[in-house]
Write an enzyme that holds these catalytic residues in place. Structure first.
Site, PDB file in Angstrom:
ATOM      1  N   LEU A  29       0.775  15.101 -12.792  1.00  0.00           N
ATOM      2  CA  LEU A  29       1.913  15.710 -13.484  1.00  0.00           C
ATOM      3  C   LEU A  29       2.033  15.177 -14.912  1.00  0.00           C
ATOM      4  O   LEU A  29       2.899  15.617 -15.670  1.00  0.00           O
ATOM      5  CB  LEU A  29       3.208  15.431 -12.706  1.00  0.00           C
ATOM      6  CG  LEU A  29       3.195  15.918 -11.248  1.00  0.00           C
ATOM      7  CD1 LEU A  29       4.483  15.533 -10.545  1.00  0.00           C
ATOM      8  CD2 LEU A  29       3.000  17.431 -11.190  1.00  0.00           C
ATOM      9  N   LYS A  79      -8.160   2.280 -11.657  1.00  0.00           N
ATOM     10  CA  LYS A  79      -7.351   1.300 -12.400  1.00  0.00           C
ATOM     11  C   LYS A  79      -7.953  -0.108 -12.425  1.00  0.00           C
ATOM     12  O   LYS A  79      -7.956  -0.775 -13.448  1.00  0.00           O
ATOM     13  CB  LYS A  79      -5.937   1.227 -11.817  1.00  0.00           C
ATOM     14  CG  LYS A  79      -5.109   2.474 -12.083  1.00  0.00           C
ATOM     15  CD  LYS A  79      -3.704   2.297 -11.558  1.00  0.00           C
ATOM     16  CE  LYS A  79      -2.917   3.581 -11.673  1.00  0.00           C
ATOM     17  NZ  LYS A  79      -1.540   3.446 -11.227  1.00  0.00           N
ATOM     18  N   ASN A 100      -3.589   0.981 -16.471  1.00  0.00           N
ATOM     19  CA  ASN A 100      -3.254   2.414 -16.360  1.00  0.00           C
ATOM     20  C   ASN A 100      -3.189   3.085 -17.729  1.00  0.00           C
ATOM     21  O   ASN A 100      -2.933   4.284 -17.806  1.00  0.00           O
ATOM     22  CB  ASN A 100      -1.965   2.637 -15.553  1.00  0.00           C
ATOM     23  CG  ASN A 100      -0.710   2.427 -16.379  1.00  0.00           C
ATOM     24  OD1 ASN A 100      -0.722   1.667 -17.337  1.00  0.00           O
ATOM     25  ND2 ASN A 100       0.366   3.089 -16.012  1.00  0.00           N
ATOM     26  N   ASP A 115       2.869   0.332 -15.286  1.00  0.00           N
ATOM     27  CA  ASP A 115       3.422   0.649 -13.954  1.00  0.00           C
ATOM     28  C   ASP A 115       4.591  -0.261 -13.571  1.00  0.00           C
ATOM     29  O   ASP A 115       5.614   0.229 -13.068  1.00  0.00           O
ATOM     30  CB  ASP A 115       2.331   0.537 -12.881  1.00  0.00           C
ATOM     31  CG  ASP A 115       1.465   1.789 -12.808  1.00  0.00           C
ATOM     32  OD1 ASP A 115       1.877   2.844 -13.335  1.00  0.00           O
ATOM     33  OD2 ASP A 115       0.367   1.707 -12.214  1.00  0.00           O
TER      34      ASP A 115
HETATM   35  P1  NDP Z   1      -4.450   1.643  -3.323  1.00  0.00           P
HETATM   36  O1  NDP Z   1      -5.463   2.615  -2.820  1.00  0.00           O
HETATM   37  O2  NDP Z   1      -4.871   0.519  -4.211  1.00  0.00           O
HETATM   38  O3  NDP Z   1      -3.700   0.967  -2.055  1.00  0.00           O
HETATM   39  C1  NDP Z   1      -3.316   1.775  -0.981  1.00  0.00           C
HETATM   40  C2  NDP Z   1      -2.482   0.949  -0.004  1.00  0.00           C
HETATM   41  O4  NDP Z   1      -2.088   1.838   1.048  1.00  0.00           O
HETATM   42  C3  NDP Z   1      -3.219  -0.198   0.643  1.00  0.00           C
HETATM   43  O5  NDP Z   1      -2.336  -1.275   0.814  1.00  0.00           O
HETATM   44  C4  NDP Z   1      -3.621   0.397   2.009  1.00  0.00           C
HETATM   45  O6  NDP Z   1      -3.780  -0.565   3.018  1.00  0.00           O
HETATM   46  C5  NDP Z   1      -2.423   1.240   2.310  1.00  0.00           C
HETATM   47  N1  NDP Z   1      -2.664   2.334   3.260  1.00  0.00           N
HETATM   48  C6  NDP Z   1      -3.369   3.474   3.043  1.00  0.00           C
HETATM   49  N2  NDP Z   1      -3.346   4.251   4.149  1.00  0.00           N
HETATM   50  C7  NDP Z   1      -2.611   3.576   5.087  1.00  0.00           C
HETATM   51  C8  NDP Z   1      -2.222   3.860   6.420  1.00  0.00           C
HETATM   52  N3  NDP Z   1      -2.582   4.985   7.029  1.00  0.00           N
HETATM   53  N4  NDP Z   1      -1.447   2.951   7.076  1.00  0.00           N
HETATM   54  C9  NDP Z   1      -1.060   1.815   6.459  1.00  0.00           C
HETATM   55  N5  NDP Z   1      -1.401   1.466   5.201  1.00  0.00           N
HETATM   56  C10 NDP Z   1      -2.175   2.360   4.514  1.00  0.00           C
HETATM   57  O7  NDP Z   1      -3.321   2.515  -4.004  1.00  0.00           O
HETATM   58  P2  NDP Z   1      -2.278   2.123  -5.148  1.00  0.00           P
HETATM   59  O8  NDP Z   1      -1.703   0.781  -4.854  1.00  0.00           O
HETATM   60  O9  NDP Z   1      -2.855   2.354  -6.485  1.00  0.00           O
HETATM   61  O10 NDP Z   1      -1.162   3.244  -4.917  1.00  0.00           O
HETATM   62  C11 NDP Z   1      -0.384   3.261  -3.729  1.00  0.00           C
HETATM   63  C12 NDP Z   1       0.494   4.510  -3.771  1.00  0.00           C
HETATM   64  O11 NDP Z   1       1.429   4.395  -4.854  1.00  0.00           O
HETATM   65  C13 NDP Z   1      -0.335   5.766  -4.044  1.00  0.00           C
HETATM   66  O12 NDP Z   1       0.118   6.767  -3.208  1.00  0.00           O
HETATM   67  C14 NDP Z   1      -0.036   6.095  -5.502  1.00  0.00           C
HETATM   68  O13 NDP Z   1      -0.073   7.471  -5.767  1.00  0.00           O
HETATM   69  C15 NDP Z   1       1.379   5.552  -5.675  1.00  0.00           C
HETATM   70  N6  NDP Z   1       1.655   5.164  -7.057  1.00  0.00           N
HETATM   71  C16 NDP Z   1       2.677   5.799  -7.709  1.00  0.00           C
HETATM   72  C17 NDP Z   1       2.980   5.473  -9.011  1.00  0.00           C
HETATM   73  C18 NDP Z   1       4.121   6.176  -9.674  1.00  0.00           C
HETATM   74  O14 NDP Z   1       4.178   6.190 -10.916  1.00  0.00           O
HETATM   75  N7  NDP Z   1       5.056   6.722  -8.945  1.00  0.00           N
HETATM   76  C19 NDP Z   1       2.209   4.475  -9.766  1.00  0.00           C
HETATM   77  C20 NDP Z   1       1.184   3.820  -8.960  1.00  0.00           C
HETATM   78  C21 NDP Z   1       0.922   4.180  -7.665  1.00  0.00           C
HETATM   79  P3  NDP Z   1      -5.199  -1.311   3.228  1.00  0.00           P
HETATM   80  O15 NDP Z   1      -5.253  -2.413   2.210  1.00  0.00           O
HETATM   81  O16 NDP Z   1      -5.117  -1.782   4.620  1.00  0.00           O
HETATM   82  O17 NDP Z   1      -6.267  -0.265   3.015  1.00  0.00           O
END
Ligand code: NDP
Length: 295
Positions: A29, A79, A100, A115
């Protein structure tokens, strides 16, 4: 459509470019927010989404100065990799271990990260105050870059105790080490049903991608949380997802990541363009794209 045609026809050899690198990127977006700001200011600049696959990331980064691009946002999954490619990093990007925003200055490229500041501004706007009262504990679910931003924002809001709960323990331990001075506690997802922990949590942040689409969010004992604890989901969508829905049904304060997205974008705009961003225009463009009333 006529507006789009006008914008495309006005691109010339003098038009300056900003954009975003992601894989995928078509859902982003950010172009709507930034291009609305350029149109409102009447400046000859565009914001373009670039679909950059991991194997092309370093070539794409090298192309930024070659093409005279002012700056680009970086989104999933790049990132952390971009942080390792930057000749210079802001203190914030170094602390978060992720970039970012790539900013192209005469002195070269540098990586920053908006962020945590974006989330902090969002939480302040929502009047989340952790500096007073007994409920100063924060529960962060997840351990990626979003969770790192959540930890930093929470600390700046006055969090006393921060617990991260993640599916993969080793990743959570790595994140806790990064913020060793904050003495972060690491737990598994079973912590989400621990009444004592939830009872002291003034802020519960979902920084996972769990619950996306039709996926289910892990079990969480919503009733054990204080009546005024805030549920904040980094994810954003047209309607509340699997993490927020039960909180809203219980009447808990709750919000999704739209405000964080807006604020990180406003800060990025300033970094790329060195022009004061028209934040209200960006907000309107974002909520219009989300198909939601302005908030
Ligand atoms: P990452 O891919 O680095 O981390 C993802 C996290 O989600 C990990 O901790 C992972 O756990 C966990 N996870 C994924 N699937 C599952 C599941 N089914 N059950 C439990 N835990 C799960 O992503 P980011 O940290 O970069 O981003 C996380 C979210 O935040 C994303 O959806 C992103 O779009 C959103 N975001 C939004 C922003 C905004 O401006 N609003 C800015 C930054 C991020 P594991 O370590 O066990 O794999």
């Amino acid at each position: 459509m006529a507006e789009l045609a006008r914008a495309v026809l006005s691109i010339s050899g003098r038009t300056l470019i900003t954009g975003i690198f992601g894989d995928p990127v078509e859902h982003s977006l950010s172009p709507a927010m930034h291009n609305a700001a350029y149109a409102a200011l009447g400046v000859d600049r565009v914001y373009v989404p670039f679909h950059v696959r991991p194997e092309q990331l370093s070539s794409a980064v090298r192309a930024i100065p070659a093409l005279g691009i002012l700056g680009v946002n970086v989104t999933v999954p790049h990132k952390e990799h971009v942080a390792r490619l930057m000749p210079r990093l802001s203190a914030e990007a170094r602390l978060l271990g992720a970039v970012n925003c790539i900013v192209n200055r005469a002195s070269g490229l540098f990586g920053d990260n908006t962020d945590a500041r974006g989330l902090e501004l969002a939480l302040r706007e929502l009047r989340v105050a952790l500096g007073t009262g007994a409920k100063r504990d924060v529960l962060v679910i997840g351990a990626g870059g979003g969770a790192a931003a959540a930890i930093l924002a929470s600390k700046r809001l006055g969090a006393r105790r921060i617990v991260i709960a993640n599916r993969t323990r080793s990743r959570a331990l790595g994140l806790a080490r990064r913020f060793a001075k904050f003495k972060i506690e690491v737990r598994g997802l079973d912590a989400l049903t621990e009444r004592a922990l939830l009872g002291g949590s003034g802020l519960i942040i979902n920084a996972t991608s769990a619950g996306l689409g039709s996926g289910r969010f892990p079990a969480l004992d919503y009733r054990a949380t204080p009546a005024d604890s805030m549920f904040y989901d980094l994810l954003y969508s047209r309607t509340p997802g699997g993490f927020l829905k039960p909180a809203i049904d219980l009447g808990r304060p709750a919000a999704d990541g739209a405000l964080m997205l807006l604020n990180q974008g406003v800060l990025a705009f300033k970094l790329f363009n060195r022009i004061a961003p028209p934040a209200d225009i960006m907000r309107r463009a974002l909520f219009e794209k989300l198909g939601r009333p302005l908030s």
